[in-house]
Motif scaffolding. Structure first.
Motif, PDB file in Angstrom:
ATOM      1  N   ARG A  31      -2.302  10.023  -4.798  1.00 24.26           N
ATOM      2  CA  ARG A  31      -1.325   9.897  -3.716  1.00 24.26           C
ATOM      3  C   ARG A  31      -0.086  10.765  -3.925  1.00 24.26           C
ATOM      4  O   ARG A  31       0.576  11.137  -2.960  1.00 24.26           O
ATOM      5  CB  ARG A  31      -0.899   8.427  -3.576  1.00 24.26           C
ATOM      6  N   VAL A  32       0.227  11.064  -5.181  1.00 23.27           N
ATOM      7  CA  VAL A  32       1.431  11.862  -5.448  1.00 23.27           C
ATOM      8  C   VAL A  32       1.096  13.333  -5.688  1.00 23.27           C
ATOM      9  O   VAL A  32       1.975  14.116  -6.062  1.00 23.27           O
ATOM     10  CB  VAL A  32       2.220  11.285  -6.653  1.00 23.27           C
ATOM     11  N   LEU A  52      -4.864  20.351  -3.090  1.00 26.15           N
ATOM     12  CA  LEU A  52      -6.236  19.983  -2.693  1.00 26.15           C
ATOM     13  C   LEU A  52      -6.344  18.496  -2.358  1.00 26.15           C
ATOM     14  O   LEU A  52      -7.261  17.809  -2.799  1.00 26.15           O
ATOM     15  CB  LEU A  52      -7.233  20.361  -3.789  1.00 26.15           C
ATOM     16  N   SER A  53      -5.350  18.018  -1.602  1.00 28.07           N
ATOM     17  CA  SER A  53      -5.321  16.621  -1.107  1.00 28.07           C
ATOM     18  C   SER A  53      -5.358  15.592  -2.226  1.00 28.07           C
ATOM     19  O   SER A  53      -5.846  14.479  -2.043  1.00 28.07           O
ATOM     20  CB  SER A  53      -6.492  16.379  -0.149  1.00 28.07           C
ATOM     21  N   GLY A  54      -4.826  15.980  -3.386  1.00 31.90           N
ATOM     22  CA  GLY A  54      -4.759  15.023  -4.488  1.00 31.90           C
ATOM     23  C   GLY A  54      -6.065  14.815  -5.224  1.00 31.90           C
ATOM     24  O   GLY A  54      -6.149  13.939  -6.092  1.00 31.90           O
ATOM     25  N   PRO A  95     -12.964  17.176  -0.595  1.00 31.73           N
ATOM     26  CA  PRO A  95     -13.854  18.334  -0.657  1.00 31.73           C
ATOM     27  C   PRO A  95     -15.070  18.074  -1.547  1.00 31.73           C
ATOM     28  O   PRO A  95     -15.030  17.221  -2.441  1.00 31.73           O
ATOM     29  CB  PRO A  95     -12.965  19.430  -1.275  1.00 31.73           C
ATOM     30  N   ALA A  96     -16.122  18.808  -1.297  1.00 32.66           N
ATOM     31  CA  ALA A  96     -17.334  18.677  -2.108  1.00 32.66           C
ATOM     32  C   ALA A  96     -17.025  18.976  -3.571  1.00 32.66           C
ATOM     33  O   ALA A  96     -16.226  19.870  -3.884  1.00 32.66           O
ATOM     34  CB  ALA A  96     -18.409  19.632  -1.593  1.00 32.66           C
ATOM     35  N   GLY A  97     -17.644  18.208  -4.459  1.00 34.25           N
ATOM     36  CA  GLY A  97     -17.465  18.438  -5.888  1.00 34.25           C
ATOM     37  C   GLY A  97     -16.147  17.947  -6.443  1.00 34.25           C
ATOM     38  O   GLY A  97     -15.773  18.300  -7.564  1.00 34.25           O
ATOM     39  N   ARG A  98     -15.448  17.102  -5.676  1.00 34.14           N
ATOM     40  CA  ARG A  98     -14.155  16.600  -6.137  1.00 34.14           C
ATOM     41  C   ARG A  98     -14.077  15.087  -5.945  1.00 34.14           C
ATOM     42  O   ARG A  98     -14.925  14.490  -5.253  1.00 34.14           O
ATOM     43  CB  ARG A  98     -13.009  17.305  -5.405  1.00 34.14           C
ATOM     44  N   PRO A 112       0.786  -1.233   0.000  1.00 34.79           N
ATOM     45  CA  PRO A 112       0.000   0.000   0.000  1.00 34.79           C
ATOM     46  C   PRO A 112       0.816   1.279   0.000  1.00 34.79           C
ATOM     47  O   PRO A 112       0.304   2.348  -0.329  1.00 34.79           O
ATOM     48  CB  PRO A 112      -0.828  -0.107   1.278  1.00 34.79           C
ATOM     49  N   GLY A 113       2.078   1.237   0.373  1.00 27.30           N
ATOM     50  CA  GLY A 113       2.902   2.446   0.353  1.00 27.30           C
ATOM     51  C   GLY A 113       2.677   3.325   1.577  1.00 27.30           C
ATOM     52  O   GLY A 113       2.183   2.891   2.618  1.00 27.30           O
ATOM     53  N   THR A 114       3.035   4.605   1.440  1.00 32.90           N
ATOM     54  CA  THR A 114       2.962   5.554   2.548  1.00 32.90           C
ATOM     55  C   THR A 114       1.522   5.771   2.997  1.00 32.90           C
ATOM     56  O   THR A 114       0.645   6.008   2.166  1.00 32.90           O
ATOM     57  CB  THR A 114       3.575   6.903   2.134  1.00 32.90           C
ATOM     58  N   PRO A 115       1.258   5.703   4.317  1.00 34.64           N
ATOM     59  CA  PRO A 115      -0.118   5.900   4.796  1.00 34.64           C
ATOM     60  C   PRO A 115      -0.613   7.315   4.496  1.00 34.64           C
ATOM     61  O   PRO A 115       0.154   8.283   4.502  1.00 34.64           O
ATOM     62  CB  PRO A 115       0.003   5.673   6.303  1.00 34.64           C
ATOM     63  N   LEU A 116      -1.901   7.422   4.234  1.00 35.02           N
ATOM     64  CA  LEU A 116      -2.497   8.735   4.007  1.00 35.02           C
ATOM     65  C   LEU A 116      -3.934   8.744   4.523  1.00 35.02           C
ATOM     66  O   LEU A 116      -4.572   7.695   4.663  1.00 35.02           O
ATOM     67  CB  LEU A 116      -2.478   9.106   2.514  1.00 35.02           C
ATOM     68  N   ARG A 117      -4.419   9.935   4.803  1.00 38.26           N
ATOM     69  CA  ARG A 117      -5.800  10.121   5.224  1.00 38.26           C
ATOM     70  C   ARG A 117      -6.265  11.468   4.671  1.00 38.26           C
ATOM     71  O   ARG A 117      -5.627  12.498   4.906  1.00 38.26           O
ATOM     72  CB  ARG A 117      -5.937  10.096   6.747  1.00 38.26           C
ATOM     73  N   VAL A 118      -7.363  11.453   3.916  1.00 42.94           N
ATOM     74  CA  VAL A 118      -7.802  12.647   3.193  1.00 42.94           C
ATOM     75  C   VAL A 118      -9.306  12.839   3.352  1.00 42.94           C
ATOM     76  O   VAL A 118     -10.077  11.867   3.272  1.00 42.94           O
ATOM     77  CB  VAL A 118      -7.452  12.528   1.692  1.00 42.94           C
ATOM     78  N   GLN A 119      -9.699  14.083   3.592  1.00 41.31           N
ATOM     79  CA  GLN A 119     -11.104  14.466   3.534  1.00 41.31           C
ATOM     80  C   GLN A 119     -11.340  15.059   2.143  1.00 41.31           C
ATOM     81  O   GLN A 119     -10.746  16.073   1.777  1.00 41.31           O
ATOM     82  CB  GLN A 119     -11.437  15.512   4.600  1.00 41.31           C
TER      83      GLN A 119
END
Length: 244
Positions: free
Chosen positions: A158-159, A164-166, A140-143, A131-138
């Motif tokens: 992820r990169v 805007l959190s990818g 945004p609306a419309g994305r 899975p690679g580097t852990p991440l956690r993202v909220q």
């Protein structure tokens, strides 16, 4: 008088046959043009330049994708999109794993994907991929948050976490992949995944009209061919009967 009566009956039969043949040709032509027309209006082919979606879609494959509004896609859909902040104006193909309002996590102790706290089993990802580097993202609306099925070799959300959190806007999506056209060995429908169904809401979309439209076109072609053969076959049968 008998020959005249016979000739009149023959002409009547020929007239009825000609009408039926014309009706069949018109029906076949309608099915053929309608099926191809619907596919031409709703779908576009796209070449996939990289192996980021393997094993689902390989580098060099040509996929057939239905034109859609990005707001209508759901988790699990494979989409074609343009995002200038990613790869300039290149056409990219990735899988939607989270939509606006979702919290998506990947890697870490779970060693996989979770969306809104629910672990997602992804059968389209090779089991030996890390899975690679852990991440956690909220999100945004419309994305949308997008990943490649080839998690060890995909330049996806992820990169691009610093932008805007990818995530990419729904408006960047231009089509949803429904089939692979070429090469022949890879040709086939890309069925919807049920991996995200337990989450409810924006899950993978139902297939579009590709299959019924294709069958209509094939049926129309068959009707036209068979109807076109009835005249020569009937003429051959009459000649054979005359020789007897």
């Amino acid at each position: 008088m008998a020959p005249a009566v016979g000739s009149a009956a023959a002409r009547q039969r020929w007239g009825a046959g000609a009408v039926l043949q014309t009706v069949a040709l018109v029906l076949g032509l309608g099915l053929l043009l309608g099926g191809f027309g619907l596919i031409a209006l709703d779908y576009r082919p796209y070449a996939v330049p990289t192996g980021s979606m393997e094993p689902t879609i390989s580098a060099g494959d040509t996929v057939l994708a239905r034109k859609v509004d990005g707001a209508s896609v759901g988790r699990g859909d494979i989409v074609v999109f343009h995002d200038p902040s990613w790869e300039g104006n290149a056409t990219m193909v990735k899988r939607v794993v989270a939509v606006g309002g979702d919290t998506v996590a990947y890697g870490g102790a779970q060693h996989g994907l979770t969306v809104n706290g629910t672990s997602v089993t992804e059968p389209y990802v090779a089991p030996d991929q890390l899975p690679g580097t852990p991440l956690r993202v909220q999100v945004p609306a419309g994305r949308l948050f997008l990943l490649g099925d080839n998690r060890t070799d995909s330049l996806d959300s992820r990169v691009h976490l610093d932008d805007l959190s990818g995530t990419v806007p729904n408006s960047d999506v231009i089509a949803r992949v429904e089939a692979t056209l070429w090469p022949y060995a890879h040709a086939g429908l890309r069925g919807r995944t049920v991996a995200f169904d337990a989450l409810g809401g924006a899950v993978a979309s139902r297939p579009g009209p590709l299959v019924p439209a294709a069958w209509a076109a094939v049926a129309g072609a068959v009707v036209i061919i068979l109807t076109s053969l009835t005249g020569p076959v009937a003429a051959l049968a009459r000649r054979l009967r005359g020789r007897r």
